[in-house]
Write a protein that holds these residues in place. Structure first.
Motif, short mmCIF file in Angstrom:
data_model
loop_
_atom_site.label_atom_id
_atom_site.label_comp_id
_atom_site.label_asym_id
_atom_site.label_seq_id
_atom_site.Cartn_x
_atom_site.Cartn_y
_atom_site.Cartn_z
N ILE A 91 -10.59 7.20 9.06
CA ILE A 91 -10.50 6.17 10.10
C ILE A 91 -9.06 5.69 10.28
CG2 ILE A 91 -11.40 3.93 10.88
CD1 ILE A 91 -13.77 4.37 8.94
N TYR A 92 -8.38 5.50 9.14
CA TYR A 92 -7.01 4.98 9.16
C TYR A 92 -6.09 5.96 8.43
CZ TYR A 92 -9.78 0.80 10.08
OH TYR A 92 -10.68 -0.09 10.60
N PRO A 93 -5.53 6.93 9.15
CA PRO A 93 -4.72 7.98 8.51
C PRO A 93 -3.45 7.46 7.82
CG PRO A 93 -5.33 8.59 10.77
CD PRO A 93 -5.67 7.14 10.60
N ASN A 94 -3.01 6.25 8.18
CA ASN A 94 -1.73 5.74 7.63
C ASN A 94 -1.90 4.99 6.31
OD1 ASN A 94 -3.06 3.60 8.99
ND2 ASN A 94 -1.15 2.48 9.24
N ILE A 95 -3.11 4.97 5.75
CA ILE A 95 -3.29 4.24 4.49
C ILE A 95 -2.71 5.02 3.32
CG2 ILE A 95 -5.35 3.04 5.34
CD1 ILE A 95 -7.07 4.83 3.63
N GLN A 96 -2.27 4.29 2.31
CA GLN A 96 -1.76 4.90 1.07
C GLN A 96 -2.70 4.53 -0.07
OE1 GLN A 96 2.52 3.90 0.50
NE2 GLN A 96 2.36 2.98 2.54
N TYR A 97 -2.90 5.47 -0.98
CA TYR A 97 -3.83 5.22 -2.09
C TYR A 97 -3.14 5.41 -3.42
CZ TYR A 97 -8.13 5.53 -4.93
OH TYR A 97 -9.11 5.33 -5.86
N GLU A 98 -3.25 4.43 -4.29
CA GLU A 98 -2.74 4.52 -5.66
C GLU A 98 -3.96 4.69 -6.56
OE1 GLU A 98 0.32 4.83 -6.13
OE2 GLU A 98 1.15 4.04 -4.24
N GLU A 99 -4.21 5.92 -6.99
CA GLU A 99 -5.49 6.25 -7.63
C GLU A 99 -5.68 5.55 -8.97
OE1 GLU A 99 -8.40 10.11 -8.33
OE2 GLU A 99 -6.35 10.39 -7.60
N LEU A 100 -4.65 5.53 -9.81
CA LEU A 100 -4.79 4.86 -11.11
C LEU A 100 -5.05 3.37 -10.95
CD1 LEU A 100 -2.22 6.21 -13.75
CD2 LEU A 100 -4.71 6.12 -13.93
N ALA A 101 -4.33 2.76 -10.01
CA ALA A 101 -4.48 1.32 -9.78
C ALA A 101 -5.71 1.00 -8.95
CB ALA A 101 -3.24 0.77 -9.07
N ARG A 102 -6.28 2.00 -8.30
CA ARG A 102 -7.43 1.85 -7.39
C ARG A 102 -7.11 0.86 -6.26
NH1 ARG A 102 -12.74 0.37 -10.31
NH2 ARG A 102 -11.42 -1.02 -11.53
N ILE A 103 -5.94 1.08 -5.65
CA ILE A 103 -5.45 0.19 -4.60
C ILE A 103 -5.17 1.00 -3.33
CG2 ILE A 103 -3.26 -0.90 -3.89
CD1 ILE A 103 -3.30 -2.53 -6.38
N ILE A 104 -5.54 0.42 -2.19
CA ILE A 104 -5.16 0.95 -0.88
C ILE A 104 -4.14 0.01 -0.25
CG2 ILE A 104 -6.00 1.15 1.51
CD1 ILE A 104 -8.46 2.54 0.45
N LYS A 105 -3.10 0.61 0.36
CA LYS A 105 -2.06 -0.18 1.01
C LYS A 105 -1.89 0.29 2.45
CE LYS A 105 0.89 1.20 -2.09
NZ LYS A 105 2.14 1.42 -2.83
N VAL A 106 -1.69 -0.67 3.35
CA VAL A 106 -1.34 -0.36 4.74
C VAL A 106 -0.15 -1.23 5.10
CG1 VAL A 106 -2.10 -0.23 7.13
CG2 VAL A 106 -3.77 0.08 5.29
N GLU A 107 0.94 -0.61 5.47
CA GLU A 107 2.16 -1.34 5.81
C GLU A 107 2.37 -1.29 7.32
OE1 GLU A 107 5.44 0.01 3.44
OE2 GLU A 107 4.32 -0.14 1.57
N ASN A 108 1.81 -2.29 8.02
CA ASN A 108 1.97 -2.37 9.47
C ASN A 108 3.28 -3.05 9.85
OD1 ASN A 108 -0.48 -1.13 10.37
ND2 ASN A 108 -1.60 -2.93 9.66
N LYS A 109 3.82 -3.83 8.92
CA LYS A 109 5.12 -4.48 9.12
C LYS A 109 6.01 -4.11 7.95
CE LYS A 109 3.03 -8.53 11.34
NZ LYS A 109 2.77 -9.99 11.22
N ASN A 110 7.32 -4.06 8.19
CA ASN A 110 8.24 -3.76 7.10
C ASN A 110 8.12 -4.84 6.02
OD1 ASN A 110 9.29 -1.45 8.26
ND2 ASN A 110 10.88 -2.56 9.37
#
Length: 246
Positions: A91-110
């Motif tokens: 759905i959101y191709p620009n998401i980043q995933y940190e697998e060990l931390a189990r975190i998703i990040k989306v940076e829409n602003k700097n």
């Protein structure tokens, strides 16, 4: 769009008053039945709302993210497994995933560096890394210079002393440890900056899934130590960021 941006658009004639009033209804929070998305969190607290993923369905997380995406917010989602990430990535191709931390990040602003110094994340052992990584990526996402030193627990304390130059240069230290949870007390007795202690559920039976390390940290005689809940890397990273901004 936040309140300041909207008022500026009205002033410059970029948006009609009726349209602005319609948008204002959803500015404080947006009710989507299963969640009330807090769009004013960044105005009150300095950071956007963070989504806790565990216990939510994939569809609920996607729905909350959609509303935050519409506002152009940076998005942090914690406690996400790989299956949910794969679902959200479609759905959101620009998401980043940190697998060990189990975190998703989306940076829409700097993301600007708002920290005044460096945050240092330490772990007692390698098994503590998933919790430490949650703290690391949270603090980094919130605009801080963050460094990691892993596996420097008291069972081999010479490893800790070998990194004293880096430890002494930090403005805030996050010490993550399971087992007996002694690392924060040792670090707290060496430095003149706040130490955030994070107990982990790593350990044998009498560890009681992190309770023993939690009690050790709460009972520390070293000054300047604060303690977050068991495995709460996010809480430690967030608190460290707030301290580093002061």
């Amino acid at each position: 769009m936040d309140l300041k941006e909207m008022l500026l658009d009205v002033k410059n004639g970029n948006i009609e008053i009726d349209e602005a009033l319609k948008k204002l209804r959803n500015l404080p929070f947006e009710d989507i039945e299963y969640a009330k998305v807090d769009h004013h969190r960044s105005i009150r607290n300095g950071y956007p709302e963070v989504i806790y993923g565990e216990g939510k369905t994939d569809e609920q997380i996607a729905g909350i993210m959609e509303k935050m995406m519409e506002k152009g917010s940076n998005i942090l989602v914690t406690r996400i497994n790989k299956k949910t990430y794969d679902y959200l990535k479609k759905i959101y191709p620009n998401i980043q995933y940190e697998e060990l931390a189990r975190i998703i990040k989306v940076e829409n602003k700097n993301i600007q560096n708002v920290g005044k110094g460096k945050i240092l994340v330490l772990t007692g052992g390698t098994c503590d890394i998933p919790v430490a990584d949650e703290a690391y990526h949270t603090a980094k996402f919130l605009g801080n210079d963050v460094e990691r030193i892993y596996d420097v627990g008291v069972a081999g304390i010479h490893r800790l002393f070998n990194n004293m130059e880096k430890i002494m240069s930090a403005r805030v230290i996050i010490a993550v440890a399971g087992m007996e949870g002694a690392l924060p007390s040792v670090v707290g007795g060496l430095v003149d900056v706040p130490v955030i202690a994070v107990p982990t559920s790593v350990g044998y039976g009498a560890n009681f899934k992190g309770l023993s390390s939690l009690l050790t940290m709460l009972n520390s005689c070293a000054s300047g130590i604060s303690v977050v809940n068991i495995d709460n890397g996010f809480g430690a990273g967030y608190l460290a960021s707030m301290i580093n901004k002061l």
